[in-house]
Design a protein around this motif. Structure first.
Motif, PDB file in Angstrom:
ATOM      1  N   PRO A  58       5.111   0.928  11.191  1.00  0.00           N
ATOM      2  CA  PRO A  58       5.675   0.195   9.998  1.00  0.00           C
ATOM      3  C   PRO A  58       6.771   0.880   9.471  1.00  0.00           C
ATOM      4  O   PRO A  58       7.622   0.169   8.966  1.00  0.00           O
ATOM      5  CB  PRO A  58       4.417   0.203   8.990  1.00  0.00           C
ATOM      6  N   ALA A  59       6.846   2.210   9.280  1.00  0.00           N
ATOM      7  CA  ALA A  59       7.955   2.929   8.561  1.00  0.00           C
ATOM      8  C   ALA A  59       9.234   2.727   9.326  1.00  0.00           C
ATOM      9  O   ALA A  59      10.582   2.681   8.777  1.00  0.00           O
ATOM     10  CB  ALA A  59       7.553   4.242   8.456  1.00  0.00           C
ATOM     11  N   ALA A  60       9.042   2.280  10.571  1.00  0.00           N
ATOM     12  CA  ALA A  60      10.415   2.149  11.389  1.00  0.00           C
ATOM     13  C   ALA A  60      10.809   0.893  11.090  1.00  0.00           C
ATOM     14  O   ALA A  60      12.049   0.643  11.352  1.00  0.00           O
ATOM     15  CB  ALA A  60      10.113   2.437  12.706  1.00  0.00           C
ATOM     16  N   ARG A  61      10.216  -0.138  10.987  1.00  0.00           N
ATOM     17  CA  ARG A  61      10.631  -1.536  10.732  1.00  0.00           C
ATOM     18  C   ARG A  61      11.107  -1.800   9.183  1.00  0.00           C
ATOM     19  O   ARG A  61      11.773  -2.700   8.850  1.00  0.00           O
ATOM     20  CB  ARG A  61       9.459  -2.354  10.887  1.00  0.00           C
ATOM     21  N   GLY A  62      11.211  -0.623   8.390  1.00  0.00           N
ATOM     22  CA  GLY A  62      11.645  -0.579   6.938  1.00  0.00           C
ATOM     23  C   GLY A  62      10.740  -1.397   6.008  1.00  0.00           C
ATOM     24  O   GLY A  62      11.072  -1.582   4.908  1.00  0.00           O
ATOM     25  N   LYS A  63       9.536  -1.731   6.097  1.00  0.00           N
ATOM     26  CA  LYS A  63       8.482  -2.237   5.302  1.00  0.00           C
ATOM     27  C   LYS A  63       7.105  -1.467   5.502  1.00  0.00           C
ATOM     28  O   LYS A  63       7.124  -0.983   6.794  1.00  0.00           O
ATOM     29  CB  LYS A  63       8.489  -3.757   5.678  1.00  0.00           C
ATOM     30  N   PRO A  82     -17.661   6.380  -5.486  1.00  0.00           N
ATOM     31  CA  PRO A  82     -17.867   6.617  -4.094  1.00  0.00           C
ATOM     32  C   PRO A  82     -17.825   5.448  -3.438  1.00  0.00           C
ATOM     33  O   PRO A  82     -17.747   5.358  -2.161  1.00  0.00           O
ATOM     34  CB  PRO A  82     -19.407   7.423  -4.190  1.00  0.00           C
ATOM     35  N   ALA A  83     -18.363   4.211  -3.884  1.00  0.00           N
ATOM     36  CA  ALA A  83     -18.406   3.105  -3.091  1.00  0.00           C
ATOM     37  C   ALA A  83     -17.440   2.385  -3.196  1.00  0.00           C
ATOM     38  O   ALA A  83     -17.122   1.143  -2.547  1.00  0.00           O
ATOM     39  CB  ALA A  83     -19.718   2.174  -3.662  1.00  0.00           C
ATOM     40  N   ALA A  84     -16.095   2.677  -3.752  1.00  0.00           N
ATOM     41  CA  ALA A  84     -14.855   1.861  -3.765  1.00  0.00           C
ATOM     42  C   ALA A  84     -14.301   1.911  -2.494  1.00  0.00           C
ATOM     43  O   ALA A  84     -14.230   2.949  -1.642  1.00  0.00           O
ATOM     44  CB  ALA A  84     -13.976   2.341  -4.902  1.00  0.00           C
ATOM     45  N   GLU A  85     -13.445   0.964  -2.322  1.00  0.00           N
ATOM     46  CA  GLU A  85     -12.796   0.557  -0.869  1.00  0.00           C
ATOM     47  C   GLU A  85     -11.197   0.478  -1.086  1.00  0.00           C
ATOM     48  O   GLU A  85     -10.774  -0.324  -1.922  1.00  0.00           O
ATOM     49  CB  GLU A  85     -13.279  -0.488  -0.050  1.00  0.00           C
ATOM     50  N   ILE A  86     -10.465   1.436  -0.472  1.00  0.00           N
ATOM     51  CA  ILE A  86      -9.042   1.443  -0.479  1.00  0.00           C
ATOM     52  C   ILE A  86      -8.413   1.276   0.753  1.00  0.00           C
ATOM     53  O   ILE A  86      -8.856   1.917   1.464  1.00  0.00           O
ATOM     54  CB  ILE A  86      -8.731   2.762  -1.328  1.00  0.00           C
ATOM     55  N   GLY A  87      -7.800   0.375   0.672  1.00  0.00           N
ATOM     56  CA  GLY A  87      -6.876  -0.039   1.942  1.00  0.00           C
ATOM     57  C   GLY A  87      -5.549   1.006   2.287  1.00  0.00           C
ATOM     58  O   GLY A  87      -5.481   1.948   1.689  1.00  0.00           O
ATOM     59  N   PRO A  88      -5.147   0.584   3.531  1.00  0.00           N
ATOM     60  CA  PRO A  88      -4.092   1.579   3.984  1.00  0.00           C
ATOM     61  C   PRO A  88      -3.052   1.571   3.318  1.00  0.00           C
ATOM     62  O   PRO A  88      -2.662   0.519   2.688  1.00  0.00           O
ATOM     63  CB  PRO A  88      -4.095   1.119   5.534  1.00  0.00           C
ATOM     64  N   ASN A  89      -2.089   2.544   3.361  1.00  0.00           N
ATOM     65  CA  ASN A  89      -0.678   2.773   2.555  1.00  0.00           C
ATOM     66  C   ASN A  89      -0.746   2.485   1.364  1.00  0.00           C
ATOM     67  O   ASN A  89       0.386   1.640   0.843  1.00  0.00           O
ATOM     68  CB  ASN A  89       0.209   1.897   3.388  1.00  0.00           C
ATOM     69  N   CYS A  90      -1.630   2.889   0.512  1.00  0.00           N
ATOM     70  CA  CYS A  90      -1.673   2.705  -0.971  1.00  0.00           C
ATOM     71  C   CYS A  90      -0.943   3.527  -1.714  1.00  0.00           C
ATOM     72  O   CYS A  90      -0.720   4.873  -1.185  1.00  0.00           O
ATOM     73  CB  CYS A  90      -3.113   2.546  -1.598  1.00  0.00           C
ATOM     74  N   LEU A  91      -0.450   3.469  -2.810  1.00  0.00           N
ATOM     75  CA  LEU A  91       0.067   4.461  -3.828  1.00  0.00           C
ATOM     76  C   LEU A  91      -0.767   4.523  -5.021  1.00  0.00           C
ATOM     77  O   LEU A  91      -0.891   3.498  -5.823  1.00  0.00           O
ATOM     78  CB  LEU A  91       1.417   4.210  -4.064  1.00  0.00           C
ATOM     79  N   ILE A  92      -1.238   5.862  -5.624  1.00  0.00           N
ATOM     80  CA  ILE A  92      -2.022   5.763  -6.615  1.00  0.00           C
ATOM     81  C   ILE A  92      -1.538   7.057  -7.375  1.00  0.00           C
ATOM     82  O   ILE A  92      -1.234   8.205  -7.127  1.00  0.00           O
ATOM     83  CB  ILE A  92      -3.652   6.171  -6.295  1.00  0.00           C
ATOM     84  N   PHE A  93      -1.058   6.817  -8.776  1.00  0.00           N
ATOM     85  CA  PHE A  93      -0.494   7.846  -9.554  1.00  0.00           C
ATOM     86  C   PHE A  93      -1.612   8.367 -10.336  1.00  0.00           C
ATOM     87  O   PHE A  93      -2.578   8.093 -10.445  1.00  0.00           O
ATOM     88  CB  PHE A  93       0.534   7.182 -10.684  1.00  0.00           C
TER      89      PHE A  93
END
Length: 178
Positions: free
Chosen positions: A13-18, A104-115
């Motif tokens: 994905p990073a190579a495609r620019g998005k 502990p039971a929350a689900e987070i998908g790939p490539n997220c950004l959390i501040f």
């Protein structure tokens, strides 16, 4: 499927620019061995625990205890409360992990950004499910059995109590969809 489409699908994905909402970009979590990066070290302990969790080999039991100790150390250094065994997709970025709390039971998908100062927690009736490539601003609170869909944006200090559709932005207290 044409060979061009196949090649594009195999390209990272990073190579495609998005940024992809489904394919984890593991380069976002990597760090040089001796580099001082507490957030990435914390994530490394989470990934190490995932690798060792189901192993029944005797030396892996010792390694698991070492990983738990490392996780506690990096949790204190970063000030984050991210429990071992969380369902976190690859490519998570935590630029400033201070004060992050994840149920502990929350689900987070790939490539997220959390501040910093983000809370992802329960309101008594369930926990949030966060899709891929979701950016969560500083101080945001995501509470209850809500669904944050792919490519959504959560504004700083937003209190999200309802679902956020894909590609939309939620801001305010309580959050409204823009």
């Amino acid at each position: 499927m044409s060979s061009t489409a196949e090649a594009e699908q195999r390209t990272e994905p990073a190579a495609r620019g998005k940024i992809s909402a489904t394919v984890a970009d593991w380069s976002r979590e990597s760090k040089p061995f001796f580099a001082w990066s507490p957030s990435r070290s914390l994530l490394a302990t989470l990934r190490a625990y995932e690798r060792l969790r189901d192993s029944r080999l005797p030396w892996n039991a010792v390694l698991r205890r070492l990983v738990v100790f490392r996780h506690r150390f990096w949790s204190v250094v970063t000030g984050a409360d991210i429990p071992l065994g969380c369902k976190i997709g690859g490519g998570l970025l935590l630029p400033h992990p201070n004060g992050i709390v994840i149920h502990p039971a929350a689900e987070i998908g790939p490539n997220c950004l959390i501040f910093q100062q983000v809370t992802i927690g329960s309101e008594g009736n369930g926990v949030p499910r966060i899709g891929g490539h979701v950016d969560i601003g500083a101080g945001a609170k995501l509470l209850g059995a809500i669904q944050i869909h792919d490519h959504a944006l959560i504004g700083a200090n937003a209190v999200v109590l309802c679902d956020v559709p894909a590609g939309r932005t939620a801001v305010g207290i309580p959050a409204r969809i823009l």
